[in-house]
Motif scaffolding. Structure first.
Motif, mmCIF file in Angstrom:
data_model
loop_
_atom_site.group_PDB
_atom_site.id
_atom_site.type_symbol
_atom_site.label_atom_id
_atom_site.label_comp_id
_atom_site.label_asym_id
_atom_site.label_seq_id
_atom_site.Cartn_x
_atom_site.Cartn_y
_atom_site.Cartn_z
ATOM 1 N N VAL A 1 -10.877 -3.797 -11.214
ATOM 2 C CA VAL A 1 -9.937 -3.607 -10.113
ATOM 3 C C VAL A 1 -8.517 -3.721 -10.668
ATOM 4 C CG1 VAL A 1 -9.157 -4.417 -7.856
ATOM 5 C CG2 VAL A 1 -11.581 -4.577 -8.463
ATOM 6 N N PHE A 2 -7.675 -2.753 -10.335
ATOM 7 C CA PHE A 2 -6.282 -2.743 -10.770
ATOM 8 C C PHE A 2 -5.381 -2.712 -9.536
ATOM 9 C CE2 PHE A 2 -8.917 -0.651 -13.890
ATOM 10 C CZ PHE A 2 -8.522 -1.240 -15.090
ATOM 11 N N ALA A 3 -4.248 -3.405 -9.622
ATOM 12 C CA ALA A 3 -3.314 -3.436 -8.503
ATOM 13 C C ALA A 3 -1.918 -3.099 -8.983
ATOM 14 C CB ALA A 3 -3.321 -4.809 -7.833
ATOM 15 N N GLU A 4 -1.173 -2.421 -8.126
ATOM 16 C CA GLU A 4 0.233 -2.139 -8.383
ATOM 17 C C GLU A 4 1.076 -3.010 -7.462
ATOM 18 O OE1 GLU A 4 1.213 1.962 -8.108
ATOM 19 O OE2 GLU A 4 -0.386 2.614 -9.456
ATOM 20 N N GLY A 5 2.078 -3.662 -8.049
ATOM 21 C CA GLY A 5 2.927 -4.547 -7.278
ATOM 22 C C GLY A 5 4.092 -3.810 -6.642
ATOM 23 N N PRO A 6 4.828 -4.532 -5.833
ATOM 24 C CA PRO A 6 4.641 -5.974 -5.613
ATOM 25 C C PRO A 6 3.525 -6.297 -4.619
ATOM 26 C CG PRO A 6 6.483 -5.164 -4.320
ATOM 27 C CD PRO A 6 6.015 -3.999 -5.144
ATOM 28 N N LEU A 7 2.963 -7.511 -4.787
ATOM 29 C CA LEU A 7 2.057 -8.075 -3.794
ATOM 30 C C LEU A 7 2.892 -8.948 -2.867
ATOM 31 C CD1 LEU A 7 -1.001 -9.202 -5.957
ATOM 32 C CD2 LEU A 7 -0.715 -7.063 -4.701
#
Length: 336
Positions: free
Chosen positions: A97-103
């Motif tokens: 799982v990959f996430a792009e910020g901002p969170l």
């Protein structure tokens, strides 16, 4: 010639079969996602993914979600720019799982925004009941502000790298092992530095009967009644020239009072106390711990003039190497 034709037919059949299986799996994944979102909604958590897509044919299954938002039961929200989950046929038990910020986490008390260079997680399924979750962030920076949009920054935390690994203990439902590390930790509160020097920390622990814990007094009571235990096999804190290592265990007694024993060894603690004397930013709990090592610690063998300290909490009373330090309140009343 016939062999070539037969081979081509076989290739076409395999490709067609695999393509059909891939698209069947795609529909299955989307269906499972819809069911999971529906289950979360029943629990009071609304998840929206306005732009969802599935790709990766022929050997991957990649699900992407742009601008996902989760609205929590307490009214808060959790949002990200984008999230992608990837599964590869060559390693079918692993999901990345990959996430792009901002969170962004926002609630009545304020907002926390986290940026990073990289944020990825992995889920490895050992079997149908156990698995392992790992999360890694490079250069994470979290800024916490007050409830008003124009409020000053309350705190800022930054690190070079942070990792968390969680797995269910094989053969023990509800028991979990957790390992977490952070390096290059630094920060500020209300614009003032938080630490005298960047710190590194790590902990390995086991939490039994964890499924009973839900953050409420009733959850603590159920955890205590079930014989829940928190066991720290190793905890390490390095700040400047000082290193503190500890191990121990903690639980909650039926009347709600915590019960714990922690054996700690501090090396080169003089660096920490010198930082306090010099007026450098040392959090009060850390300053008190440094003083306790120097005043109450018993010398042990090793480099850095190490001193040992046993901290106990029993029937609400706190002691350090047998010296009373006060009391702690119960986490819940006996009738909860």
């Amino acid at each position: 010639m016939r062999k070539i034709v037969a081979l081509l037919v076989l290739v076409v059949l395999v490709v067609a079969g695999w393509t059909g299986a891939w698209f069947w799996a795609k529909d299955r994944v989307l269906g499972e996602m819809d069911q999971a979102i529906a289950r979360l909604a029943q629990d009071g958590v609304e998840v929206s993914c306005p732009d969802r897509a599935v790709g990766g044919w022929p050997f991957r299954m990649e699900v992407t979600c742009e601008t996902p938002v989760a609205r929590l039961r307490d009214g808060g929200t959790l949002a990200a720019e984008a999230v992608a989950a990837v599964w590869h046929v060559m390693d079918p038990k692993l999901v990345l799982v990959f996430a792009e910020g901002p969170l962004t986490v926002e609630g009545e008390r304020g907002r926390a925004v986290t940026t990073f260079e990289t944020l990825r997680a992995s889920l490895r399924l050992e079997d149908l009941r156990t698995g392992r979750v790992s999360v890694m962030a490079e250069k994470p920076v979290t800024v916490v502000t007050g409830p008003e949009a124009a409020a000053d920054d309350l705190a800022e935390l930054a690190a070079d790298r942070a990792e968390l690994h969680l797995r269910q203990v094989p053969g023990h439902d509800g028991d979990f092992d957790l390992a977490a590390t952070v390096t290059g930790l630094d920060g500020a509160t209300y614009g003032a530095p938080l630490l005298p020097a960047p710190a590194s920390a790590g902990v390995n622990l086991t939490l039994t009967k964890a499924v009973a814990l839900d953050g409420t007094p009733g959850g603590y009571a159920r955890w205590a009644a079930a014989g829940g235990m928190l066991t720290i096999t190793e905890a390490v804190l390095e700040v400047g020239g000082t290193t503190i290592r500890a191990e121990g265990a903690a639980t909650v007694e039926p009347d709600g009072r915590p019960k714990a024993t922690l054996d700690a060894v501090g090396s080169d603690v003089e660096w920490l106390t010198a930082a306090v004397k010099a007026g450098k930013p040392v959090p009060p709990p850390l300053a008190a711990l440094g003083s306790a090592f120097l005043l109450l610690g018993r010398p042990v063998e090793g480099e850095g003039s190490p001193k040992a300290l046993t901290i106990s909490v029993d029937e609400g009373a706190v002691t350090a190497n047998g010296l009373p330090l006060g009391t702690v309140p119960p986490l819940f009343s006996g009738g909860s």
